[in-house]
Design a protein around this motif. Sequence first.
Motif: not given
Length: 315
Positions: A224-231, A271-292
């Motif tokens: 959705v608006n979040d970005l998942i990063y796997k470390a 918080t706030g390091e994900g994708m911009p919201l198309s309806q309000d570009r000043s707001q952003r989703g989250d960056l979520i770190l997962t781990f392997d």
Amino acid sequence: MDMDYYETLEINRNATFSDINVAYRRLALKYHPLRGGEPGSGERFRQLGEAYDVLSDPRKKATYDKFGEEGLKGGIPPEYGSSGAWSSKYAYHGIPDKTFKQFFGGDNPFAAFITSDEPLQFGGLRPGEVKTQDVHIERDLHLSIDDLFHGCTRKIKISRRVMNEDGHTSSIKDKILTINVKPGWKEGTRITFPKEGDQGPNNIPADIVFVVRQKSHPLFVRQVNDLIYKAQISLEMALTGFSVDVKTLDGKQITVPINSIVHPAYKKVVTGEGMPLSQDRSQRGDLILTFDIQFPQQNLSAERKQLIKQALALK
């Protein structure tokens, strides 16, 4: 036996595009199977469809004029190709009614004709009839996550049939459609260009709809608006703590400290390091770190096992 497309349409090789249209219109109406007519009109109608399909297309016509039917259907010899390979071989789809309908517009080309004892004439709709719009045309628009993060402009060339000024004939023309991609657009976003499909005298051109398809990214998975990063981390790091360096889509280098014990279901939210919201570009989703968590591959000695048991023993 080879077919001479010009002879089939009863025109000479200097015929203009307008001449080709006029000839096909006259002969297709004359030999259409619904008209009855003389024996062999069905095959004549099919030949007219193939001849028009070739001569109305500038590329096919140019190939046919230079290499004949053999070159058109067999492919251009290697010495004439840019890559040394033969060109795509032309084959008529074999449905002359399809060519006829595309030329005159609509799924019922005879709806606009007088079908009594009067000769068929090409014209407008019958009194009381209403134009209907062709079914919309969908095309995929493939975009990277970077395109959808920053926004971009895409220019897409389409070829469509447009009516000529005489109101009876048509021609193929190119048009550039411009899509201004907004930051934050999601997979499945639809961009509609109203009535940009093929024109016909008795139809409303179809809408052209582009549907956003998101390409995969080497580092991030969008949710959705979040970005998942796997470390990738070692078992030692999972137990003792560490930090993760992540280069975000806007070019920043951020360092995320991890002080908790990392278990398989553990996630760290920035918080706030994900994708911009198309309806309000000043707001952003989250960056979520997962781990392997990478476990040791080699067997542990009895001494090391004992040390680990002592280190992990709860007191």
